[in-house]
Design a protein around this motif. Structure first.
Motif, mmCIF file in Angstrom:
data_model
loop_
_atom_site.group_PDB
_atom_site.id
_atom_site.type_symbol
_atom_site.label_atom_id
_atom_site.label_comp_id
_atom_site.label_asym_id
_atom_site.label_seq_id
_atom_site.Cartn_x
_atom_site.Cartn_y
_atom_site.Cartn_z
ATOM 1 N N ALA A 103 0.889 -1.089 0.238
ATOM 2 C CA ALA A 103 -0.044 0.159 0.034
ATOM 3 C C ALA A 103 0.804 1.101 -0.031
ATOM 4 O O ALA A 103 0.561 2.362 -0.467
ATOM 5 N N GLY A 104 2.220 1.126 0.942
ATOM 6 C CA GLY A 104 2.918 2.368 0.830
ATOM 7 C C GLY A 104 3.840 2.646 -0.577
ATOM 8 O O GLY A 104 4.404 3.740 -0.501
ATOM 9 N N LEU A 105 3.682 1.787 -1.366
ATOM 10 C CA LEU A 105 4.528 1.846 -2.575
ATOM 11 C C LEU A 105 3.729 3.009 -3.661
ATOM 12 O O LEU A 105 4.449 3.613 -4.408
ATOM 13 N N ARG A 106 2.467 3.283 -3.396
ATOM 14 C CA ARG A 106 1.829 4.176 -4.200
ATOM 15 C C ARG A 106 2.571 5.669 -4.182
ATOM 16 O O ARG A 106 2.759 6.259 -3.025
ATOM 17 N N GLY A 107 2.916 6.183 -5.089
ATOM 18 C CA GLY A 107 3.553 7.484 -5.170
ATOM 19 C C GLY A 107 4.998 7.477 -4.874
ATOM 20 O O GLY A 107 5.774 8.591 -4.917
ATOM 21 N N VAL A 108 5.616 6.383 -4.756
ATOM 22 C CA VAL A 108 7.239 6.228 -4.396
ATOM 23 C C VAL A 108 7.780 6.741 -5.516
ATOM 24 O O VAL A 108 7.607 6.326 -6.892
ATOM 25 N N ASP A 109 8.806 7.577 -5.406
ATOM 26 C CA ASP A 109 9.771 7.811 -6.697
ATOM 27 C C ASP A 109 11.024 6.475 -6.733
ATOM 28 O O ASP A 109 11.812 6.486 -5.813
ATOM 29 N N LEU A 110 10.710 5.845 -7.923
ATOM 30 C CA LEU A 110 11.492 4.723 -8.165
ATOM 31 C C LEU A 110 13.111 5.389 -8.340
ATOM 32 O O LEU A 110 14.014 4.435 -8.029
ATOM 33 N N THR A 111 13.275 6.423 -8.924
ATOM 34 C CA THR A 111 14.685 6.749 -9.064
ATOM 35 C C THR A 111 15.414 6.733 -7.580
ATOM 36 O O THR A 111 16.303 6.324 -7.730
ATOM 37 N N GLY A 112 14.770 7.563 -6.703
ATOM 38 C CA GLY A 112 15.375 7.418 -5.552
ATOM 39 C C GLY A 112 15.542 6.244 -4.737
ATOM 40 O O GLY A 112 16.500 5.938 -4.119
ATOM 41 N N LEU A 113 14.360 5.443 -4.813
ATOM 42 C CA LEU A 113 14.423 4.029 -4.367
ATOM 43 C C LEU A 113 15.371 3.280 -4.668
ATOM 44 O O LEU A 113 16.153 2.533 -4.051
ATOM 45 N N ASP A 114 15.637 3.081 -6.247
ATOM 46 C CA ASP A 114 16.810 2.522 -6.932
ATOM 47 C C ASP A 114 18.284 2.892 -6.265
ATOM 48 O O ASP A 114 19.216 2.058 -5.949
ATOM 49 N N ARG A 115 18.335 4.028 -6.073
ATOM 50 C CA ARG A 115 19.606 4.695 -5.572
ATOM 51 C C ARG A 115 19.827 4.105 -4.098
ATOM 52 O O ARG A 115 20.748 3.777 -3.665
ATOM 53 N N GLU A 116 18.824 4.344 -3.188
ATOM 54 C CA GLU A 116 18.744 3.733 -1.961
ATOM 55 C C GLU A 116 19.059 2.233 -1.852
ATOM 56 O O GLU A 116 19.982 1.618 -0.952
ATOM 57 N N ARG A 117 18.633 1.415 -2.749
ATOM 58 C CA ARG A 117 18.683 0.052 -2.899
ATOM 59 C C ARG A 117 20.153 -0.402 -3.326
ATOM 60 O O ARG A 117 20.986 -1.231 -2.815
ATOM 61 N N ASP A 118 20.690 0.550 -4.193
ATOM 62 C CA ASP A 118 22.108 0.397 -4.732
ATOM 63 C C ASP A 118 23.057 0.569 -3.438
ATOM 64 O O ASP A 118 23.949 -0.350 -3.457
#
Length: 343
Positions: free
Chosen positions: A128-143
């Motif tokens: 439910a919390g994925l809605r609105g997530v900026d994937l660019t920032g998420l990918d950087r955090e995962r990296d």
């Protein structure tokens, strides 16, 4: 129960990546990796979970890709194991509606993996919390997280006796004198200007572009090459590249087996009622020593997900259990379910 550490034997450097945007996604806030992470699982599921855990982000972790790269298990075993890993809280299949950089919209299906087992409530809240997530920032955090994990997994190394190699930015500055002798910089000047040159490269400039910008149209006479280089590096700095954020507009959990959305079927442990029936039937058949081969997808007259109820009936019958067929939703039900989820 199993307590064997499968990590060393199941590393897969050549495992294929999924299409861009698909494949494995790691859930956040996992506990540090240990040798007993999957000790609560059966041997097959523990081995496959340990294998998936070591794969990089975006790796293809569908049952076909797993079977092609894990020597001990075929497609049927891998498909079944993914369901049991979902039930155990390690996997969830999620369909995401993305707004991409070119302003288009598309659906992608990702498999989220958590080394740490999670319950249904945690997964529901996370999806439910994925809605609105900026994937660019998420990918950087995962990296960053993955690099940290790789560092923890590596054995400690003795300090290297040799100094680190100079950066591309430093080397480009040091070579300016080869193109224009009047722009020869000292080692101290190269070190002082290195960060500015690195910003140019980070913004898309090439070493050749940087060299031309610092060596053409120079004044006569030229008294201070270091000062000229600094002024040009600062005043002619390229703009930051524009990156329209790619974000999730909607996210819906799917059954790990038949891929029906949670807006159409009831999911327990990421598995719908019918696929759970199939899992129980497989277990019952195996307990009786029966081995039931799967029908290759290429031989099917209809998509595999339409065969779930029939397959469950066959397995239950082979195990001596009473078949309990459950009607499947139609494509119209699927569309209406997604519409309900958007309300």
């Amino acid at each position: 129960m199993v307590s064997t550490d499968f990590s060393a034997a199941l590393r897969a450097p050549a495992h294929p990546q999924a299409k861009p945007g698909y494949g494995k996604r790691s859930a956040p806030d996992q506990l540090p990796r240990t040798g007993a992470d999957f000790a609560h699982l059966r041997t097959r599921e523990a081995a496959i979970a340990a294998y998936i855990d070591r794969l990089t982000e975006g790796a293809a972790i569908g049952y076909k890709a797993l079977a092609a790269n894990i020597a001990d298990y075929g497609q049927q075993a891998c498909a079944k194991s993914l369901k049991f890993l979902s039930e155990a809280g390690h996997l969830r299949l999620v369909k995401e509606h993305l707004a991409v950089a070119d302003n288009s919209l598309r659906w992608v299906t990702r498999t989220y993996f958590s080394r740490t087992s999670r319950d249904d409530e945690w997964w529901k809240a996370y999806v439910a919390g994925l809605r609105g997530v900026d994937l660019t920032g998420l990918d950087r955090e995962r990296d960053r997280d993955q690099e940290g994990e790789r560092g923890r997994d590596r054995p400690a190394e003795a300090p290297a006796p040799t100094p680190p190699a100079p950066t591309v930015a430093y080397r480009t500055l040091a070579r300016l004198g080869r193109t224009e002798p009047r722009m020869t910089l000292s080692a101290a000047e190269c070190a002082a200007l290195e960060s500015l040159a690195a910003q140019w490269l980070a913004r898309g400039a090439t070493p050749d572009h940087l060299t031309r910008s610092l060596t053409t149209g120079l004044p006569h006479p030229l008294h201070s090459p270091g000062a000229i280089a600094r002024k040009r590096l600062e005043s002619k700095m390229p703009p930051e590249p524009y990156q329209a954020p790619t974000h999730i507009t909607r996210a819906v959990m799917l059954c790990i087996g038949c891929e029906e959305p949670e807006t159409v079927v009831t999911l327990i442990g990421g598995v719908c009622v019918e696929c759970r029936e199939e899992m129980e039937a497989y277990d019952a058949a195996e307990s009786k020593g029966l081995v039931i081969d799967a029908i290759p997808d290429t031989f099917r007259a209809v998509p595999a997900q339409r065969e779930v109820a029939r397959r469950a009936d066959e397995l239950r019958a082979a195990a001596g259990l009473k078949a309990r067929p459950i009607p499947r939703p139609t494509h119209g039900d699927f569309a209406r379910g997604l519409s309900r989820g958007a309300e």
